[in-house]
Design a protein around this motif. Sequence first.
Motif, PDB file in Angstrom:
ATOM      1  N   ASN A  93       1.017  -1.093  -0.007  1.00  0.00           N
ATOM      2  CA  ASN A  93      -0.031  -0.125   0.028  1.00  0.00           C
ATOM      3  C   ASN A  93       0.834   1.021   0.149  1.00  0.00           C
ATOM      4  OD1 ASN A  93      -1.828   2.157   1.080  1.00  0.00           O
ATOM      5  ND2 ASN A  93      -3.370   0.737   0.975  1.00  0.00           N
ATOM      6  N   LEU A  94       0.817   2.018  -1.035  1.00  0.00           N
ATOM      7  CA  LEU A  94       1.678   3.172  -1.121  1.00  0.00           C
ATOM      8  C   LEU A  94       1.203   4.319  -0.121  1.00  0.00           C
ATOM      9  CD1 LEU A  94       1.779   3.631  -5.031  1.00  0.00           C
ATOM     10  CD2 LEU A  94       3.413   2.724  -3.499  1.00  0.00           C
ATOM     11  N   LEU A  95      -0.069   4.212   0.369  1.00  0.00           N
ATOM     12  CA  LEU A  95      -0.541   5.143   1.312  1.00  0.00           C
ATOM     13  C   LEU A  95       0.081   5.091   2.933  1.00  0.00           C
ATOM     14  CD1 LEU A  95      -2.296   7.530   1.842  1.00  0.00           C
ATOM     15  CD2 LEU A  95      -4.193   6.219   2.258  1.00  0.00           C
ATOM     16  N   THR A  96       0.324   3.617   3.070  1.00  0.00           N
ATOM     17  CA  THR A  96       0.286   3.393   4.612  1.00  0.00           C
ATOM     18  C   THR A  96       1.703   2.883   4.265  1.00  0.00           C
ATOM     19  OG1 THR A  96      -0.332   0.891   4.092  1.00  0.00           O
ATOM     20  CG2 THR A  96      -1.940   2.527   5.015  1.00  0.00           C
ATOM     21  N   GLY A  97       2.631   2.616   3.368  1.00  0.00           N
ATOM     22  CA  GLY A  97       3.700   2.092   3.408  1.00  0.00           C
ATOM     23  C   GLY A  97       3.725   0.612   3.976  1.00  0.00           C
ATOM     24  N   GLN A  98       2.842  -0.161   4.080  1.00  0.00           N
ATOM     25  CA  GLN A  98       2.820  -1.390   4.379  1.00  0.00           C
ATOM     26  C   GLN A  98       3.468  -2.459   3.380  1.00  0.00           C
ATOM     27  OE1 GLN A  98       1.973  -2.825   7.799  1.00  0.00           O
ATOM     28  NE2 GLN A  98       1.937  -0.554   8.024  1.00  0.00           N
ATOM     29  N   LEU A  99       4.237  -3.344   3.983  1.00  0.00           N
ATOM     30  CA  LEU A  99       5.114  -4.289   3.158  1.00  0.00           C
ATOM     31  C   LEU A  99       4.560  -5.832   3.499  1.00  0.00           C
ATOM     32  CD1 LEU A  99       8.692  -3.106   3.541  1.00  0.00           C
ATOM     33  CD2 LEU A  99       7.403  -2.470   1.829  1.00  0.00           C
ATOM     34  N   TYR A 100       4.916  -6.497   2.385  1.00  0.00           N
ATOM     35  CA  TYR A 100       4.479  -7.759   2.394  1.00  0.00           C
ATOM     36  C   TYR A 100       5.552  -8.677   1.765  1.00  0.00           C
ATOM     37  CZ  TYR A 100       3.109  -7.828  -2.252  1.00  0.00           C
ATOM     38  OH  TYR A 100       3.210  -7.411  -3.812  1.00  0.00           O
ATOM     39  N   VAL A 101       5.761 -10.011   2.103  1.00  0.00           N
ATOM     40  CA  VAL A 101       6.554 -11.022   1.543  1.00  0.00           C
ATOM     41  C   VAL A 101       6.164 -11.625   0.252  1.00  0.00           C
ATOM     42  CG1 VAL A 101       8.111 -12.907   1.957  1.00  0.00           C
ATOM     43  CG2 VAL A 101       7.762 -11.358   3.758  1.00  0.00           C
ATOM     44  N   ASP A 102       6.955 -11.366  -0.890  1.00  0.00           N
ATOM     45  CA  ASP A 102       6.491 -11.902  -2.257  1.00  0.00           C
ATOM     46  C   ASP A 102       7.426 -13.027  -2.426  1.00  0.00           C
ATOM     47  OD1 ASP A 102       4.885 -11.823  -4.492  1.00  0.00           O
ATOM     48  OD2 ASP A 102       6.570 -11.315  -5.243  1.00  0.00           O
ATOM     49  N   LEU A 103       6.863 -14.311  -2.724  1.00  0.00           N
ATOM     50  CA  LEU A 103       7.530 -15.554  -3.349  1.00  0.00           C
ATOM     51  C   LEU A 103       7.332 -15.574  -5.006  1.00  0.00           C
ATOM     52  CD1 LEU A 103       6.903 -18.111  -0.729  1.00  0.00           C
ATOM     53  CD2 LEU A 103       8.976 -16.971  -1.059  1.00  0.00           C
ATOM     54  N   ASP A 104       8.203 -15.405  -5.435  1.00  0.00           N
ATOM     55  CA  ASP A 104       8.230 -15.275  -7.029  1.00  0.00           C
ATOM     56  C   ASP A 104       9.657 -15.597  -7.564  1.00  0.00           C
ATOM     57  OD1 ASP A 104       6.906 -15.162  -9.693  1.00  0.00           O
ATOM     58  OD2 ASP A 104       6.308 -13.038  -9.304  1.00  0.00           O
ATOM     59  N   PHE A 105       9.446 -16.080  -8.874  1.00  0.00           N
ATOM     60  CA  PHE A 105      10.688 -16.645  -9.575  1.00  0.00           C
ATOM     61  C   PHE A 105      11.431 -15.563 -10.249  1.00  0.00           C
ATOM     62  CE2 PHE A 105       7.931 -20.176  -9.182  1.00  0.00           C
ATOM     63  CZ  PHE A 105       8.708 -21.167  -8.920  1.00  0.00           C
ATOM     64  N   HIS A 106      12.848 -15.433 -10.266  1.00  0.00           N
ATOM     65  CA  HIS A 106      13.561 -14.418 -10.601  1.00  0.00           C
ATOM     66  C   HIS A 106      14.838 -15.206 -11.363  1.00  0.00           C
ATOM     67  CE1 HIS A 106      11.662 -11.166  -8.163  1.00  0.00           C
ATOM     68  NE2 HIS A 106      11.745 -12.147  -7.289  1.00  0.00           N
ATOM     69  N   PRO A 107      14.499 -15.490 -12.803  1.00  0.00           N
ATOM     70  CA  PRO A 107      15.397 -16.232 -13.509  1.00  0.00           C
ATOM     71  C   PRO A 107      16.731 -15.605 -13.517  1.00  0.00           C
ATOM     72  CG  PRO A 107      13.352 -15.903 -14.725  1.00  0.00           C
ATOM     73  CD  PRO A 107      13.293 -15.057 -13.700  1.00  0.00           C
ATOM     74  N   ASP A 108      16.690 -14.319 -13.368  1.00  0.00           N
ATOM     75  CA  ASP A 108      18.185 -13.255 -13.656  1.00  0.00           C
ATOM     76  C   ASP A 108      18.729 -13.135 -12.129  1.00  0.00           C
ATOM     77  OD1 ASP A 108      16.200 -11.849 -12.637  1.00  0.00           O
ATOM     78  OD2 ASP A 108      16.950  -9.877 -13.743  1.00  0.00           O
ATOM     79  N   ALA A 109      18.129 -13.922 -11.022  1.00  0.00           N
ATOM     80  CA  ALA A 109      18.646 -13.597  -9.769  1.00  0.00           C
ATOM     81  C   ALA A 109      20.116 -14.491  -9.719  1.00  0.00           C
ATOM     82  CB  ALA A 109      17.752 -14.168  -8.736  1.00  0.00           C
ATOM     83  N   PRO A 110      21.124 -14.310  -8.916  1.00  0.00           N
ATOM     84  CA  PRO A 110      22.115 -14.972  -8.735  1.00  0.00           C
ATOM     85  C   PRO A 110      21.696 -16.296  -8.000  1.00  0.00           C
ATOM     86  CG  PRO A 110      22.372 -12.860  -7.803  1.00  0.00           C
ATOM     87  CD  PRO A 110      20.885 -12.894  -8.196  1.00  0.00           C
ATOM     88  N   SER A 111      22.596 -17.401  -8.394  1.00  0.00           N
ATOM     89  CA  SER A 111      22.307 -18.668  -7.882  1.00  0.00           C
ATOM     90  C   SER A 111      22.545 -18.687  -6.433  1.00  0.00           C
ATOM     91  CB  SER A 111      23.126 -19.839  -8.484  1.00  0.00           C
ATOM     92  OG  SER A 111      24.715 -19.327  -8.429  1.00  0.00           O
ATOM     93  N   ALA A 112      21.486 -19.809  -5.949  1.00  0.00           N
ATOM     94  CA  ALA A 112      21.596 -19.818  -4.424  1.00  0.00           C
ATOM     95  C   ALA A 112      21.016 -21.256  -4.186  1.00  0.00           C
ATOM     96  CB  ALA A 112      20.765 -18.817  -3.687  1.00  0.00           C
ATOM     97  N   THR A 113      21.142 -21.530  -2.878  1.00  0.00           N
ATOM     98  CA  THR A 113      20.770 -22.809  -2.231  1.00  0.00           C
ATOM     99  C   THR A 113      20.025 -22.742  -1.006  1.00  0.00           C
ATOM    100  OG1 THR A 113      22.946 -23.228  -1.263  1.00  0.00           O
ATOM    101  CG2 THR A 113      22.751 -24.195  -3.345  1.00  0.00           C
ATOM    102  N   LEU A 114      19.328 -23.745  -0.591  1.00  0.00           N
ATOM    103  CA  LEU A 114      18.789 -23.625   0.675  1.00  0.00           C
ATOM    104  C   LEU A 114      19.593 -23.858   1.936  1.00  0.00           C
ATOM    105  CD1 LEU A 114      15.714 -26.062  -0.001  1.00  0.00           C
ATOM    106  CD2 LEU A 114      15.650 -23.691   0.146  1.00  0.00           C
ATOM    107  N   GLY A 115      19.462 -23.036   2.984  1.00  0.00           N
ATOM    108  CA  GLY A 115      20.363 -23.134   4.098  1.00  0.00           C
ATOM    109  C   GLY A 115      19.703 -23.811   5.326  1.00  0.00           C
ATOM    110  N   LYS A 116      20.446 -23.775   6.277  1.00  0.00           N
ATOM    111  CA  LYS A 116      19.773 -24.192   7.916  1.00  0.00           C
ATOM    112  C   LYS A 116      20.305 -23.165   8.877  1.00  0.00           C
ATOM    113  CE  LYS A 116      17.292 -27.864   7.387  1.00  0.00           C
ATOM    114  NZ  LYS A 116      15.905 -28.062   7.874  1.00  0.00           N
ATOM    115  N   GLN A 117      19.375 -22.709   9.544  1.00  0.00           N
ATOM    116  CA  GLN A 117      19.690 -21.585  10.755  1.00  0.00           C
ATOM    117  C   GLN A 117      18.771 -21.858  11.853  1.00  0.00           C
ATOM    118  OE1 GLN A 117      21.148 -17.890   9.465  1.00  0.00           O
ATOM    119  NE2 GLN A 117      20.381 -16.729  11.289  1.00  0.00           N
ATOM    120  N   GLY A 118      19.295 -22.091  12.824  1.00  0.00           N
ATOM    121  CA  GLY A 118      18.311 -22.286  14.224  1.00  0.00           C
ATOM    122  C   GLY A 118      17.070 -23.215  14.081  1.00  0.00           C
TER     123      GLY A 118
END
Length: 572
Positions: free
Chosen positions: A399-424
């Motif tokens: 929302n541009l008025l309130t500035g609220q953010l959300y988490v978006d899961l999507d595909f980014h083919p040009d993103a750097p390669s990455a793998t799953l990790g473990k923490q806590g």
Amino acid sequence: MPSEQNRADARKAPEPPETGVPMPAAPLPEARVVKADRISLVWLLPILALAVGGWLAYKTWSEQGPTITISFKSAAGLQAGKTKVKFKDVEIGQVSAIRVTDGLDGVEVEAQLTSGSEHYLTDKTRFWVARPRVTASQVSGLETLLSGAYIAIDPVTEGQSTRHFEGLADPPVITTDEPGTRFRLRSPTLGSLNLGSPVYFRHIQVGQVVNYELDNDGGAVTIDVFVTKPHDRLVFVNTRFWNASGIDVSLSADGVTVDTESLLSLVLGGIAFDTPRMIETKGAPASAEQFFPLYPNRRAAHERIYLNKQRYLMLFSGSVRGLSVGAPVLLHGIQVGEVLDIQLRFDPDRLGFSIPVLIEIEPERITVDEGVERALVNNSDLLKQLVASGMRGQLQTGNLLTGQLYVDLDFHPDAPSATLGKQGGYTVLPTVPAPIEAVTTKVKNILAEVDAFPLAQIGDDLTGILASTRGLVDSEQTKQALTDLEQTIADLRSVAGQLDATMAPELTRLLRQADQTVANVNGLIGPDGPLSGETLRTMRDLGAAARSIRTFADYLDRHPEALIRGKGGMQR
């Protein structure tokens, strides 16, 4: 015992003569005991009075009801021998004594009830003092302003018989003779609910809040609601209850949402219920005393309940201002989870900060083919494939008025390669910078390049060039050159005037001669001109010669020896 006749004879005895000589003493009468043959009537009245008294005592004892004791915090408005015990304005007893308890923490009221009351003196029967009460939810007991306070009873025939009761501090909202069904709700907090708060079904009041109590461990509140007949048949096992108190204003990534049930709920609070329309059936009618969760608002109540939940961790390096707990997690624009926790973590090894965000995904929100759902939930290889295909987490502005953010899961083919990790103990999903963060990074890089550009040196060079130019312009040579240039321009103008006067007629004559020449040429080479006919004849002759040459060439190709022997020799 002397008889009546002996007493009469004694009264009739002759008196002695009045002489001076004493008379001899007469013998004393003897009493005779005569046995009475009947009871004297003198005793009839006492016997009759005793019989009447005994009958009245028996009648009073037989008609006397049970004696009970009721404990109250205070005896305000109660008087022994005057205060009545009533049920539906019918007198069924009277207070006979009032005394303070041994612990001095209350009073015990002893009341004598009428005969027949023992049938409904059970451990579920309730007593309270009816007096004028004015609360936000109701006004009651106004009739006692003139008649005085009395003890009211809510009789219940079920339960164990008892003669001692704990009086209620306030009258019950619903009595046991009210037709309807009681349900129990579980909520983390009570909110603005209170006794008598209305219960709504589609904005129609169908019940009330009758009781609430805090759990022993203090973890939740149990709220009892009573839904009157025939509206209680609208409650099913899949029915959802939610808090409809006041105005529900929520600020999220979807914007500002305002919801209210009624004007009365703004003051008293309230509860609403409905059965969501889903693919699943609404189930069987709910039974009495059945437990239901109390949702905080309508939106939460109408959301589907998913049992399978998976938690993942995302690490962000940029600002997460505007992201809050409860923010949605979207996949292709459809909510599949929510944010559970946001922390700020410092890494002393690299002297940097990171922001781990814990999210909860509900895989059942994603419709998959039969047999694939378990793989989607439990198969880590499938998640690795999705990450390898470019699936990343990213913060987006909802929302541009309130500035609220959300988490978006999507595909980014040009993103750097990455793998799953473990923490806590959580699986770490890779992330990419937010769009505004990427733009900010590009701007910073551009500014860095601009900052590295030698603007100061270029400025100094330009200053030197301008100084040299100014010196050249102000020099005597430049001024003389400009004067000579002006003289040259004046001479050119003079020459142009002379040419215009002398050369223009000659040029006109030459143009006319050129036009005549072109006309003559057109006459010669035109379709009807002699040159055109000659040209056509010449072209025909050339065509005939070409055919002859082609024939001769073909002949030589077949008979090359003709170059030596000749055509006649070939024939011989």
